[in-house]
Design an enzyme around this catalytic site. Structure first.
Site, PDB file in Angstrom:
ATOM      1  N   GLU A 281      46.870  37.175  38.641  1.00  0.00           N
ATOM      2  CA  GLU A 281      47.975  36.973  37.701  1.00  0.00           C
ATOM      3  C   GLU A 281      49.001  35.932  38.146  1.00  0.00           C
ATOM      4  OE1 GLU A 281      49.732  40.737  36.651  1.00  0.00           O
ATOM      5  OE2 GLU A 281      47.896  41.461  35.726  1.00  0.00           O
TER       6      GLU A 281
ATOM      7  N   ASN B  13      43.203  40.700  32.951  1.00  0.00           N
ATOM      8  CA  ASN B  13      44.034  41.892  33.112  1.00  0.00           C
ATOM      9  C   ASN B  13      44.788  42.076  31.797  1.00  0.00           C
ATOM     10  OD1 ASN B  13      43.144  41.647  35.725  1.00  0.00           O
ATOM     11  ND2 ASN B  13      45.167  41.375  36.638  1.00  0.00           N
TER      12      ASN B  13
ATOM     13  N   GLU C  81      41.715  44.422  35.335  1.00  0.00           N
ATOM     14  CA  GLU C  81      42.756  45.457  35.284  1.00  0.00           C
ATOM     15  C   GLU C  81      42.966  45.881  33.844  1.00  0.00           C
ATOM     16  OE1 GLU C  81      46.592  44.712  37.115  1.00  0.00           O
ATOM     17  OE2 GLU C  81      45.640  43.703  38.814  1.00  0.00           O
TER      18      GLU C  81
ATOM     19  N   HIS D 108      46.946  38.645  46.114  1.00  0.00           N
ATOM     20  CA  HIS D 108      47.586  39.551  45.153  1.00  0.00           C
ATOM     21  C   HIS D 108      49.062  39.683  45.565  1.00  0.00           C
ATOM     22  CE1 HIS D 108      46.598  42.840  42.024  1.00  0.00           C
ATOM     23  NE2 HIS D 108      47.916  42.835  42.144  1.00  0.00           N
TER      24      HIS D 108
ATOM     25  N   TYR E 222      47.222  44.620  29.443  1.00  0.00           N
ATOM     26  CA  TYR E 222      48.053  45.819  29.315  1.00  0.00           C
ATOM     27  C   TYR E 222      48.580  46.031  27.903  1.00  0.00           C
ATOM     28  CZ  TYR E 222      47.606  46.524  34.271  1.00  0.00           C
ATOM     29  OH  TYR E 222      47.067  46.761  35.506  1.00  0.00           O
TER      30      TYR E 222
ATOM     31  N   ARG F  25      37.378  46.578  43.024  1.00  0.00           N
ATOM     32  CA  ARG F  25      38.222  45.403  43.242  1.00  0.00           C
ATOM     33  C   ARG F  25      39.384  45.794  44.156  1.00  0.00           C
ATOM     34  NH1 ARG F  25      42.894  43.133  39.717  1.00  0.00           N
ATOM     35  NH2 ARG F  25      43.298  41.168  40.771  1.00  0.00           N
TER      36      ARG F  25
HETATM   37  C1  FCB Z   1      49.625  44.106  37.158  1.00  0.00           C
HETATM   38  C2  FCB Z   1      49.457  43.885  38.661  1.00  0.00           C
HETATM   39  C3  FCB Z   1      49.043  45.128  39.400  1.00  0.00           C
HETATM   40  C4  FCB Z   1      49.778  46.356  38.899  1.00  0.00           C
HETATM   41  C5  FCB Z   1      49.678  46.475  37.396  1.00  0.00           C
HETATM   42  C6  FCB Z   1      50.344  47.684  36.825  1.00  0.00           C
HETATM   43  O1  FCB Z   1      50.458  43.123  36.638  1.00  0.00           O
HETATM   44  O2  FCB Z   1      48.472  42.913  38.879  1.00  0.00           O
HETATM   45  O3  FCB Z   1      49.247  44.902  40.764  1.00  0.00           O
HETATM   46  O4  FCB Z   1      51.062  46.347  39.353  1.00  0.00           O
HETATM   47  O5  FCB Z   1      50.230  45.318  36.813  1.00  0.00           O
END
Ligand code: FCB
Length: 447
Positions: free
Chosen positions: A167, A291, A355, A122, A293, A78
């Site tokens: 995002e 995505n 992500e 992006h 985290y 990607r």
């Molecule tokens: C996400 C973003 C990516 C990167 C990661 C750590 O929010 O999409 O570009 O910065 O965080």
């Protein structure tokens, strides 16, 4: 010996990057300025005043980076396409040299059996569009669809799956509400039209892509939301946070409706939502990019003195944190995916994790290696949780870790290293980290 459970055949394994974070070469081959060029050059906006002017020099070193993907055994990659390379002034005919760059990249990936998964936006909006209001301006959505068509006309014979936006929640919140990212606006809740215009852009671009027989995804940043307590006001605060972070971007694309945001103010969606917009936004999706985290623990707050927001985000205690300070909660990925499945049922398309990753305090040792055991633990935990969600019935087609190589981490500059591959910025030398070799062996063991 493999430490991961078995994933289905045909599962996509790979990594993600984004144009402004890796490419550099900001003034080459006719590229125009983006909002990130402007913002990063303003005093005090990024750590150490870092900019993406050179970044990881991927624009020149891309063959080396494709070779790394090959060595990893990735079957998907990607990356994002820089709109200001394709339309330097934000509109008008395509700049052929901009398209040529991605054309060569896509060919190189194809020769190595790596499925390209490009993201069209992006966060690097052409500056001339920002000068006209950026995503506050409805017209930007129509411009985006024209740009999407130009790129699809050139690459659509080889690229079959496209990600429209990355995002939109984070872009709206950090870019337009809080001013921590480009374009640096501090509009608070008045940033809401940015959500709608990005979603409209997604819907219009989806139409262009579908007209050409191509598949469409959107990559949403999602977080499992946990109320701080079972008290009613905490439950209500968690529900509104969930609506803002997750449902504001998932409901319209999956259901064709907006969630109730009335707790945020009398008129959360005034005139900017026009008739038929939701019909366009609710275009069929060939996949949903997620995505992930970290989870969010949400507690009630008095909106007065809290920018009108009836919630606050609490720290998550008792878990390890990344170099960025983000809590590491692998099971949050399972919780998120199972939650999406129960919320959307058959309206949920196949999921691609576009992500997931962590920054670590990496050190290049004398032996030329980087011993990033925290990243290996992170990946092991999250891939395990992902497999559990799949066993519980969630259709997941791929996992693309953030990131292939260390890069420009937005306002954090080069201080956060998310790559499987270490980049020594003064020399631009790439050094695969221990996690790279670990993932390479795991991918090989799956075959
Ligand atoms: C996400 C973003 C990516 C990167 C990661 C750590 O929010 O999409 O570009 O910065 O965080």
């Amino acid at each position: 010996m493999s430490s991961l459970p078995r994933f289905p055949e045909g599962f996509l394994w790979g990594a993600s990057t984004a144009a402004y974070q890796i490419e550099g070469a900001v003034a080459e081959d006719g590229r125009g300025p983006s909002i990130w060029d402007t913002f990063s050059h303003l005093e005090g906006r990024t750590k150490e005043g870092d900019t993406g002017d050179v970044a990881a020099d991927h624009y020149h070193r891309w063959p080396e980076d494709v070779a790394l993907l090959t060595e990893l055994g990735a079957n998907a990659y990607r990356f994002s396409i820089a709109w200001p390379r394709i339309q330097p002034s934000g509109s008008g005919p395509a700049n052929p040299r901009g398209l040529d760059f991605y054309d060569r990249l896509v060919d190189a990936l194809g020769e190595r059996g790596i499925t390209p998964l490009p993201t069209l936006f992006h966060w690097d909006l052409p500056q001339p569009l920002e000068d006209e209001g950026g995503w506050l301006n409805r017209q930007t959505a129509y411009q985006f669809a024209q740009y999407a068509a130009l790129v699809a006309d050139r690459l659509g014979d080889r690229v079959k799956l496209w990600i429209t936006l990355n995002e939109p929640f984070i872009h709206m919140t950090l870019g337009y509400a809080l001013g921590m990212h480009a374009p640096g606006r501090t509009l608070g809740l008045d940033a809401l039209p940015v959500a709608h215009h990005q979603l409209l852009a997604h819907g219009l671009a989806a139409g262009e892509l579908h007209d050409r027989g191509l598949g469409v995804l959107i990559s949403n940043n999602c977080t499992p939301v946990r109320p701080a307590s079972e008290a009613e006001h905490d439950l209500a605060a968690a529900a509104i946070y969930d609506a803002l972070h997750n449902r504001l971007f998932n409901d319209p694309v999956l259901l064709g409706t907006y969630p109730d945001l009335s707790a945020l103010g009398p008129e959360a969606y005034p005139s900017f939502v026009e008739d038929d917009d939701l019909k366009l936004i609710h275009a069929p999706l060939e996949g949903l990019g997620i995505n992930y985290y970290t989870p969010s623990v949400v507690e009630y707050a008095d909106p007065t003195g809290n920018d009108g927001l009836p919630f606050t985000l609490n720290e998550i205690e008792g878990v390890p944190t990344t170099a960025f300070g983000w809590p590491v909660v692998p099971d949050g990925l399972r919780e998120l995916l199972v939650g999406l499945r129960s919320r959307y049922g058959s309206a949920l398309p196949p999921i691609y994790i576009t992500e997931n990753g962590c920054s670590t305090s990496d050190v290049l040792t004398n032996d030329g290696r980087v011993h990033d055991t925290e990243r290996i633990d992170f990946l092991t935990g999250h891939l395990g949780a992902l497999r559990e969600a799949m066993a519980a019935g969630v259709d997941v087609r791929g996992y693309l870790t953030w990131s292939l190589i260390d890069n420009f981490e937005w306002a954090e500059g080069y201080s956060q290293r998310f790559g499987l591959v270490y980049v020594d910025y003064p020399t631009q030398r790439r050094a695969p980290k221990d996690s790279f070799y670990w993932l390479r062996d795991e991918i090989a063991a799956q075959r």
